[in-house]
Design a protein around this motif. Sequence first.
Motif, PDB file in Angstrom:
ATOM      1  N   SER A  19       0.577  -1.146  -0.026  1.00 22.01           N
ATOM      2  CA  SER A  19       0.119  -0.250   0.577  1.00 22.01           C
ATOM      3  C   SER A  19       1.090   1.428   0.004  1.00 22.01           C
ATOM      4  CB  SER A  19      -0.538  -0.249   0.818  1.00 22.01           C
ATOM      5  OG  SER A  19      -1.842  -0.934   1.485  1.00 22.01           O
ATOM      6  N   ILE A  20       1.936   1.265   0.800  1.00 25.39           N
ATOM      7  CA  ILE A  20       3.183   2.157   0.783  1.00 25.39           C
ATOM      8  C   ILE A  20       3.686   2.940  -0.425  1.00 25.39           C
ATOM      9  CG2 ILE A  20       4.964   3.411   1.857  1.00 25.39           C
ATOM     10  CD1 ILE A  20       3.499   1.475   4.613  1.00 25.39           C
ATOM     11  N   VAL A  21       4.027   1.663  -1.316  1.00 25.16           N
ATOM     12  CA  VAL A  21       4.580   1.562  -2.428  1.00 25.16           C
ATOM     13  C   VAL A  21       3.944   2.426  -2.874  1.00 25.16           C
ATOM     14  CG1 VAL A  21       5.662   0.392  -3.954  1.00 25.16           C
ATOM     15  CG2 VAL A  21       5.959   0.225  -2.417  1.00 25.16           C
ATOM     16  N   VAL A  22       2.294   1.916  -3.521  1.00 26.96           N
ATOM     17  CA  VAL A  22       1.379   2.086  -4.042  1.00 26.96           C
ATOM     18  C   VAL A  22       1.332   3.679  -3.881  1.00 26.96           C
ATOM     19  CG1 VAL A  22      -1.090   2.620  -5.135  1.00 26.96           C
ATOM     20  CG2 VAL A  22       0.246   0.202  -4.490  1.00 26.96           C
ATOM     21  N   VAL A  23       1.312   4.291  -2.089  1.00 30.18           N
ATOM     22  CA  VAL A  23       0.683   5.625  -2.790  1.00 30.18           C
ATOM     23  C   VAL A  23       2.099   6.822  -2.656  1.00 30.18           C
ATOM     24  CG1 VAL A  23       1.163   7.556  -0.634  1.00 30.18           C
ATOM     25  CG2 VAL A  23      -0.562   5.137  -0.177  1.00 30.18           C
ATOM     26  N   THR A  24       3.249   5.327  -2.802  1.00 33.74           N
ATOM     27  CA  THR A  24       4.282   6.834  -3.051  1.00 33.74           C
ATOM     28  C   THR A  24       4.716   6.653  -4.667  1.00 33.74           C
ATOM     29  OG1 THR A  24       5.561   5.568  -0.958  1.00 33.74           O
ATOM     30  CG2 THR A  24       6.690   6.622  -2.980  1.00 33.74           C
ATOM     31  N   LEU A  25       4.087   5.933  -5.731  1.00 34.72           N
ATOM     32  CA  LEU A  25       3.903   5.705  -6.522  1.00 34.72           C
ATOM     33  C   LEU A  25       3.152   6.821  -7.180  1.00 34.72           C
ATOM     34  CD1 LEU A  25       3.511   1.881  -8.145  1.00 34.72           C
ATOM     35  CD2 LEU A  25       5.526   3.613  -8.756  1.00 34.72           C
ATOM     36  N   ASP A  26       2.213   6.456  -6.068  1.00 37.92           N
ATOM     37  CA  ASP A  26       1.127   8.076  -7.281  1.00 37.92           C
ATOM     38  C   ASP A  26       1.242   9.285  -7.346  1.00 37.92           C
ATOM     39  OD1 ASP A  26      -1.488   8.861  -8.225  1.00 37.92           O
ATOM     40  OD2 ASP A  26      -2.215   8.691  -6.018  1.00 37.92           O
ATOM     41  N   PHE A  27       2.384   9.638  -5.458  1.00 33.18           N
ATOM     42  CA  PHE A  27       2.564  10.862  -5.566  1.00 33.18           C
ATOM     43  C   PHE A  27       3.789  11.549  -6.490  1.00 33.18           C
ATOM     44  CE2 PHE A  27       1.201  11.609  -1.739  1.00 33.18           C
ATOM     45  CZ  PHE A  27       0.920  12.658  -1.278  1.00 33.18           C
TER      46      PHE A  27
END
Lengths: 283, 187
Positions: A19-27
Amino acid sequence: MYRRAGRGRVLLLAFVAISIVVVTLDFRQSSGGPLKRAKDLAVTVVAPVQRGFTSVTRPVGDFFSSVANLANLRGENERLEQALDQAQADADGLPAIEDENEELRAQLDLENSWRTMEAVTATVISSNIANYKWAIVIGKGRSDGIKPDMAAINSDGLVGKVLRSGPHYATVLLLVDPAAAAAAKVDGIGDGGLVEGNGGGEMLSLSFIDTDSSVAVGDEVVTSGLDGGVFPPGVQIGSVAEVGGSDAAGELQVAVESAVDFKALLFVTVLLETGDRLGAEAR
Amino acid sequence: MSVAAPEARGPSTLAEIGLARVAVVAALVVISVALQSTVLARLTLLGVIPQLGLILIVSLAYTDGPRVGTVTGFFGGLLQDLLLPQSIVGLTALVYTLVGYTVGTFREYSPSQSVWAPVFAVGIASAVAELGYALLAILLGQPWVGLEFTVKVAGFVVLYNVLLTPFVFPVVRKIADRYRPERVYKF
């Protein structure tokens, strides 16, 4: 039992990390990339199911009212036929008037009105999914010429703008969303500002209006077309409902009641002219 | 016996969950999200949409434990993230993952037989998920509505979700039981 709990925790940590990787990707990536494809895929998977639910539930509502109205249908039909005849007669004269209008506009060098733009009308197949975001999915997309940043309207006024478009579906961000905004002006006075959403059920707010403005309750608010050409000028937004005091920046706080009922959208019309072309015409 | 056979090949999470169940749960997630955005989005409680996806995740976590809760929480949340406009993808996934795991764990360690237990679980989970999401979104700088609106929405989501749970939970449990692989005991 211990091992089981242990494996549960490992799984939890793994998915929290993803989840945190996905959030970072989105940012890190503002647009495009794998997340955009994932979004398109999600809409493609869910939209047919949404369309199914929408088309199943809509006729049920219609069905009961139709049975009740059966007796009136013959009279209604006759009345409509007469009305159609009248409309046909009126319409016969229209092409000549349209030509004349076009010629006069050309002579005056007026920009193209949104009323004459190419547009497609689509059914709304899903409304909000969550309580803090205001968007709808419509049943037409790229294959009908719909692209991001096109304006979406209905017969009442401005609905919002296209955010994403897949092959057969498009997501429209509604004007009431806190992330949505449109350059606007008070009709008749010409004072320009920015209309922003405050969430569903809340008034829109109109900012950047000087304190010495003569804006009054009931004034019509329309798009000004000054936002890099997302929205063409002259589309109805709503009317001024409240004029408050000035804020710290010396601007009036103006609340605008939207002309569109965002809770009851069944169809929207997308204007098929993107920002660039609108901007070029306005210049 | 079929009970011991998969163990011999070594425990794999996928084998334990079962492919049929993966398909059924995926379908349930898609259907709940679609229902939430169409039928329920029009049947609001004072303008507030219930979070059917969350009820589904809590119900599954409650019947099947923390691992199923974690996985469905993640994918259910991610699907919702991907469908939301202009929001941070992964936030709902993160919140729902934690909720799914926690509900499943609580269920394992305190197996209450009360019929109100799942309703209670959905109530608490809804409040935590709504406020947790709001907090994370604000911390990450999302354009957000006012605090009063947030609290009002969270309150109504809890109420509406709790009202829906007695109808949703038995259906989810029935489907989960129907598609649970035969091997249930594992020590």
